[in-house]
Design an enzyme around this catalytic site. Structure first.
Site, short mmCIF file in Angstrom:
data_model
loop_
_atom_site.label_atom_id
_atom_site.label_comp_id
_atom_site.label_asym_id
_atom_site.label_seq_id
_atom_site.Cartn_x
_atom_site.Cartn_y
_atom_site.Cartn_z
CG ASP A 11 27.44 17.70 15.08
OD1 ASP A 11 26.67 18.15 14.23
OD2 ASP A 11 27.70 16.49 15.21
NE ARG A 43 28.07 8.68 10.71
CZ ARG A 43 28.40 9.87 11.20
NH1 ARG A 43 29.35 9.97 12.11
NH2 ARG A 43 27.79 10.97 10.79
CG ASP A 44 33.25 0.77 8.81
OD1 ASP A 44 32.24 0.29 9.33
OD2 ASP A 44 33.41 0.88 7.58
#
Ligand code: F6P
Length: 423
Positions: free
Chosen positions: A140, A78-79
């Site tokens: 999502d 997630r960097d």
């Protein structure tokens, strides 16, 4: 072999893993190499691999046999390039990322990810002039500008199967079962799996709920001889009170963000002026990581009022918050007098092999991405609209989230079959 404006591309996968990622990597690689003779590079662990120059060549052999494999063969993180933890500090690594993309002669950086990844890619294009392309990945289904994201269908199937199985215990023990599904701040996953699994109550963030109304609905079901109920709740669902509090906090945060943006603009102007006047640019000071106390205080704003109060009273930094689904089950048990249990599906929803739909969608998107790269179409997201994969300018989608419209036809049809939304 067809002619191509792109000679070399890099692919990275960023954000949470999702079924279908490998199918996309495979499709882009095969079409780019075999139809257009492009060189394809795989970047490991998202933007971090680009910054750290962990880049490998992809070919037929590396993408062989991955169509059905879950997760990502490239690894993910997630960097963000502009704020990356490096040696205990948060640093702006945009230049390093751009340097490595150029060093490998990438004509375009293809980023498979959700809304956050699109933002990071857009920033790389805007701040460092690196051509990018994004493909919408997320269970999502909240990426703006596309009808659907790959990974969503698989997660819906997994959550539906879980709700099916929960019926066994709910009916046998005459219980309430609260099943928490993922979805971040959007209710797509809960809505689809709730309808497919026949959940009696579906709670989504877009429709804040009233506990009393849910309890009344559950008691009415009982009076009608239905002694069990399944409640599918999206992880982002909120009561009406919580939603009002969150809206007030968001307003304050937006104000702060606007101030930050103004500061950024001023800095950009200053940099440009310095450049024009031939003055050496002062290197940016690395951002200091927040101290533990500051970080926890920042989180405090997101806690429900009762936990905030506890936080203040005890002056303790480590407050453990009761999981939302468990709080909901506890309240419903108290209001109805019916025994309640909780199941949180968590990362199970992202695991395992992708469905046939996700494999097909991923293959279509990957193949189309390679064609667009060959045409030299950059700085777009490959969206799926009305059964076709089309390019959409990145600036039209970045920073927006696709939520469930409250008048969505699926909400209407669920209400028609007697589903309660607690609103
Ligand atoms: O965006 C995908 C998602 O699975 C969300 O549904 C969830 O809120 C989040 O990622 C979980 O993230 P992590 O895997 O980092 O815990």
């Amino acid at each position: 072999m067809q002619s191509s404006k792109t000679r070399c591309l890099g692919i990275l996968t960023a954000g949470g893993d999702s079924p279908g990622l490998n199918a996309v990597v495979r499709a882009i690689t095969k079409v780019a190499m075999n139809e257009f003779d492009m060189r394809v590079l795989g970047i490991q662990d998202g933007f971090r691999g680009l910054v750290e120059n962990r880049i490998v060549t992809l070919d037929d052999a590396t993408v062989s046999g991955v169509l059905t494999r879950g997760g990502t063969i490239l690894g993910t993180s997630r960097d963000k390039p502009h704020s990356m933890p490096m040696g205990g500090k948060l640093l702006d690594m945009t230049d390093a990322a751009a340097h490595n993309a150029r060093r490998h002669q990438m004509d375009c950086l293809v980023c498979l990810g959700g809304g956050g990844t699109a933002k990071n890619a857009y920033r790389l294009w805007q701040k460092a002039g690196i051509n990018v392309m994004t493909l919408p990945k997320t269970i999502d289904n909240d990426v703006f500008g596309t009808d659907v994201s790959f990974g969503f269908d698989t997660a819906v199937s997994i959550a539906t199967e879980a709700i099916d199985r929960l019926h066994t215990t709910a009916t046998s023990h005459h219980r309430l079962i609260v099943c928490e599904v993922m979805g971040h701040r959007a209710g797509w996953l809960a809505l689809h799996s709730g309808i497919a699994g026949g959940a009696d109550v579906i709670l989504i963030p877009e429709l804040p709920y009233d506990l009393e109304k849910i309890a009344e609905f559950l008691l009415e079901r009982r009076r009608n001889g239905k002694r069990f109920s399944i409640i599918a709740v999206a992880e982002g669902a909120m009561s009406q009170r919580e939603a009002a509090e969150a809206a007030a906090r968001k307003k304050d945060k937006d104000k702060d963000k606007d101030k930050e943006k103004e500061k950024e603009k001023d800095k950009d102007k200053e940099r440009k002026k310095a450049k024009d006047q031939g003055r050496a640019e002062k290197p940016e000071q690395p951002m200091e990581p927040a101290s533990e106390g500051e970080a926890v205080d920042a989180c405090r704003a997101d806690l429900p009022v009762n936990v905030q109060r506890l936080h203040d009273e005890t002056m303790a930094y480590h407050v453990v918050q009761e999981p939302m689904a468990s709080r909901l089950a506890r309240h419903l048990q108290a209001l109805t007098g019916v025994e309640a249990r909780v199941t949180s599906l968590g990362h199970v929803q992202r695991g395992g092999i992708p469905t046939a739909f996700d494999r097909t969608l991923s293959t279509m998107m990957g193949a189309r991405a390679a064609e667009l790269l060959a045409e030299g179409t950059y700085n777009v997201m490959v969206a799926y609209r009305n059964g076709r994969c089309v390019p959409v300018p990145l600036q039209d989608v970045v920073g927006q989230r696709k939520l469930v419209p409250v008048d969505h036809h699926l909400i209407h049809c669920a209400r028609q079959v007697g589903t309660c939304f607690g609103d």
